[in-house]
Design a protein around this motif. Structure first.
Motif, PDB file in Angstrom:
ATOM      1  N   SER A   1      55.451   2.899 -10.485  1.00 37.35           N
ATOM      2  CA  SER A   1      55.262   3.947  -9.477  1.00 37.35           C
ATOM      3  C   SER A   1      55.337   5.347 -10.095  1.00 37.35           C
ATOM      4  CB  SER A   1      56.285   3.809  -8.347  1.00 37.35           C
ATOM      5  OG  SER A   1      57.597   3.945  -8.841  1.00 37.35           O
TER       6      SER A   1
ATOM      7  N   ALA B   1      51.579  -0.910   4.762  1.00 34.93           N
ATOM      8  CA  ALA B   1      52.345  -1.331   3.589  1.00 34.93           C
ATOM      9  C   ALA B   1      52.110  -0.381   2.421  1.00 34.93           C
ATOM     10  CB  ALA B   1      51.949  -2.760   3.206  1.00 34.93           C
ATOM     11  N   GLY B   2      50.861  -0.023   2.181  1.00 32.86           N
ATOM     12  CA  GLY B   2      50.533   0.864   1.069  1.00 32.86           C
ATOM     13  C   GLY B   2      51.182   2.229   1.214  1.00 32.86           C
ATOM     14  N   LEU B   3      51.127   2.787   2.439  1.00 31.67           N
ATOM     15  CA  LEU B   3      51.747   4.100   2.675  1.00 31.67           C
ATOM     16  C   LEU B   3      53.248   4.046   2.430  1.00 31.67           C
ATOM     17  CD1 LEU B   3      49.901   5.376   5.898  1.00 31.67           C
ATOM     18  CD2 LEU B   3      49.875   6.466   3.640  1.00 31.67           C
ATOM     19  N   LEU B   4      53.900   3.010   2.973  1.00 34.67           N
ATOM     20  CA  LEU B   4      55.360   2.877   2.800  1.00 34.67           C
ATOM     21  C   LEU B   4      55.730   2.729   1.329  1.00 34.67           C
ATOM     22  CD1 LEU B   4      56.167   0.497   5.801  1.00 34.67           C
ATOM     23  CD2 LEU B   4      57.133   2.779   5.454  1.00 34.67           C
ATOM     24  N   VAL B   5      54.964   1.894   0.607  1.00 29.09           N
ATOM     25  CA  VAL B   5      55.255   1.697  -0.820  1.00 29.09           C
ATOM     26  C   VAL B   5      55.031   3.002  -1.593  1.00 29.09           C
ATOM     27  CG1 VAL B   5      54.489   0.513  -2.928  1.00 29.09           C
ATOM     28  CG2 VAL B   5      54.833  -0.792  -0.819  1.00 29.09           C
ATOM     29  N   GLY B   6      53.948   3.700  -1.282  1.00 31.20           N
ATOM     30  CA  GLY B   6      53.645   4.950  -1.985  1.00 31.20           C
ATOM     31  C   GLY B   6      54.685   6.024  -1.723  1.00 31.20           C
ATOM     32  N   VAL B   7      54.990   6.261  -0.440  1.00 24.06           N
ATOM     33  CA  VAL B   7      55.977   7.287  -0.087  1.00 24.06           C
ATOM     34  C   VAL B   7      57.365   6.877  -0.592  1.00 24.06           C
ATOM     35  CG1 VAL B   7      57.198   8.392   1.832  1.00 24.06           C
ATOM     36  CG2 VAL B   7      54.716   8.166   1.912  1.00 24.06           C
ATOM     37  N   GLY B   8      57.743   5.639  -0.320  1.00 26.07           N
ATOM     38  CA  GLY B   8      59.100   5.181  -0.650  1.00 26.07           C
ATOM     39  C   GLY B   8      59.403   5.218  -2.142  1.00 26.07           C
ATOM     40  N   THR B   9      58.484   4.709  -2.958  1.00 25.05           N
ATOM     41  CA  THR B   9      58.768   4.660  -4.394  1.00 25.05           C
ATOM     42  C   THR B   9      58.843   6.059  -4.994  1.00 25.05           C
ATOM     43  OG1 THR B   9      56.402   4.388  -4.878  1.00 25.05           O
ATOM     44  CG2 THR B   9      57.738   2.390  -4.802  1.00 25.05           C
ATOM     45  N   ARG B  10      58.062   6.989  -4.459  1.00 22.49           N
ATOM     46  CA  ARG B  10      58.091   8.343  -5.020  1.00 22.49           C
ATOM     47  C   ARG B  10      59.321   9.114  -4.551  1.00 22.49           C
ATOM     48  NH1 ARG B  10      56.824   9.487  -9.397  1.00 22.49           N
ATOM     49  NH2 ARG B  10      55.796  11.490  -9.160  1.00 22.49           N
ATOM     50  N   ILE B  11      59.763   8.871  -3.312  1.00 17.66           N
ATOM     51  CA  ILE B  11      60.995   9.522  -2.854  1.00 17.66           C
ATOM     52  C   ILE B  11      62.182   8.976  -3.654  1.00 17.66           C
ATOM     53  CG2 ILE B  11      62.611   9.758  -0.935  1.00 17.66           C
ATOM     54  CD1 ILE B  11      60.256   9.787   0.971  1.00 17.66           C
ATOM     55  N   ALA B  12      62.173   7.659  -3.888  1.00 17.74           N
ATOM     56  CA  ALA B  12      63.292   7.013  -4.593  1.00 17.74           C
ATOM     57  C   ALA B  12      63.177   7.157  -6.106  1.00 17.74           C
ATOM     58  CB  ALA B  12      63.355   5.535  -4.219  1.00 17.74           C
ATOM     59  N   ASN B  13      62.060   7.694  -6.570  1.00 23.24           N
ATOM     60  CA  ASN B  13      61.829   7.860  -8.008  1.00 23.24           C
ATOM     61  C   ASN B  13      61.741   6.545  -8.765  1.00 23.24           C
ATOM     62  OD1 ASN B  13      61.230  10.297  -9.113  1.00 23.24           O
ATOM     63  ND2 ASN B  13      63.344  11.036  -9.051  1.00 23.24           N
TER      64      ASN B  13
ATOM     65  N   MET C   1      48.434   3.430  -0.859  1.00 25.54           N
ATOM     66  CA  MET C   1      49.600   3.723  -1.715  1.00 25.54           C
ATOM     67  C   MET C   1      49.436   5.083  -2.406  1.00 25.54           C
ATOM     68  SD  MET C   1      51.088   1.425  -4.863  1.00 25.54           S
ATOM     69  CE  MET C   1      49.889   1.900  -6.114  1.00 25.54           C
TER      70      MET C   1
ATOM     71  N   GLY D   1      52.329   7.695  -9.871  1.00 28.02           N
ATOM     72  CA  GLY D   1      52.640   8.851  -9.032  1.00 28.02           C
ATOM     73  C   GLY D   1      52.502  10.180  -9.765  1.00 28.02           C
TER      74      GLY D   1
ATOM     75  N   GLY E   1      64.216   6.377   0.237  1.00 24.48           N
ATOM     76  CA  GLY E   1      62.998   5.952  -0.453  1.00 24.48           C
ATOM     77  C   GLY E   1      62.986   4.453  -0.702  1.00 24.48           C
TER      78      GLY E   1
END
Lengths: 141, 141
Positions: B33, B86-98, A122, B37, A86
């Motif tokens: 996030s 960028a938005g998709l990566l930030v959205g998916v990444g921050t939620r996976i990483a908590n 996002m 989220g 993530g």
């Protein structure tokens, strides 16, 4: 009461993001551009933000929140795939547009349509993230 | 010292003060996030009101600040493909990483959370590599 506290915290957060220059994507990308014109401003922002936060964490010991309940326990230090994968995806997106979630909301009101496109994507990413997260957690066992 | 660093430090102190208010007041971690989220994937609907009032503060304060603050350039790209990726990566990444820069970075590192430190190393590392690749290898941004 919870809502008033949250609103005041949001005012400080939003104001701080603009004053610090973190709503300027060029400064964020400059921080990540170690092979170009590196801009260390973000380190000052992070350092400055950690001072009140460290004091606040110290204050929480043996106390309870103003509205009652309890303070969040320190998370299990377990480092799973989700944390690493993530964070890598987030970092890639962060560099691509120079925006992370806080500054994106803070500049939504004055940054023009590009900000709305970024935030829409996002939110879409956040909506589909649980699917990937469940897969990664399954791999961690 | 460069004036940008001083503004960065002042803005950082404001950001950290917001985080301290949110923590001591509501007993919650001020992670952008997570706050957003939880509204998107319904996991935070039981605390929806304080999430929305927090975000309202983040959105509104900059609109007041920019009335007297002239450093309001965002330098955001108008390339839709770049913004959506960028938005998709930030959205998916921050939620996976908590968590993102505010939750893992500011709130996590200030309590010496291992997860916060590891996440920050990975998102800054991935951001640096992405920046180097997109700007210096591919010349895209």
């Amino acid at each position: 009461m919870r809502n008033i506290i949250a609103f005041v915290a949001g005012l400080f957060f939003g104001g701080g993001l603009v004053v610090s220059g973190m709503t300027n994507t060029a400064k964020v990308q400059g921080w990540l551009d170690v092979f170009g014109a590196w801009d260390p401003t973000l380190a000052f922002v992070m350092g400055g933000a950690m001072i009140p936060m460290a004091i606040a964490w110290a204050y929480t010991k043996g106390r309870t929140p103003v509205v009652g309940g309890s303070f969040p326990a320190k998370p299990d230090p377990k480092l799973g795939r989700n944390l690493v994968v993530g964070s890598v995806l987030f970092g890639a997106g962060w560099a691509t547009a120079g925006l992370c979630p806080g500054p994106a909301i803070a500049s939504l009101g004055f940054g023009g349509s590009s900000l709305w496109i970024f935030v829409a994507a996002m939110l879409g990413g956040m909506l589909i993230a649980p699917i990937f997260k469940a897969q990664l957690e399954k791999m961690d066992g | 010292m460069h004036i940008d660093y001083i503004y960065g430090l002042i803005g950082g102190l404001l950001i950290g003060t917001g985080g301290a208010i949110y923590l001591i007041g509501n007993g919650r971690i001020m992670g952008a996030s997570g706050i957003i989220g939880g509204l998107v994937d319904k996991s935070g609907w039981s605390t929806a009101a304080e999430r929305i009032t927090f975000l309202a503060g983040v959105f509104l304060m900059p609109l007041m600040v920019i009335q007297f603050w002239d450093r309001t350039e965002t330098n955001i790209t108008d390339n839709v493909v770049q913004l959506v990726a960028a938005g998709l990566l930030v959205g998916v990444g921050t939620r996976i990483a908590n968590g993102c820069t505010s939750g893992h970075g500011v709130c996590g590192i200030s309590r010496l959370s291992l997860r916060g430190i590891v996440a920050t190393v990975f998102y800054i590392g991935a951001g640096g590599l992405t920046m180097a690749t997109l700007r210096h290898v591919l010349g895209l941004i």
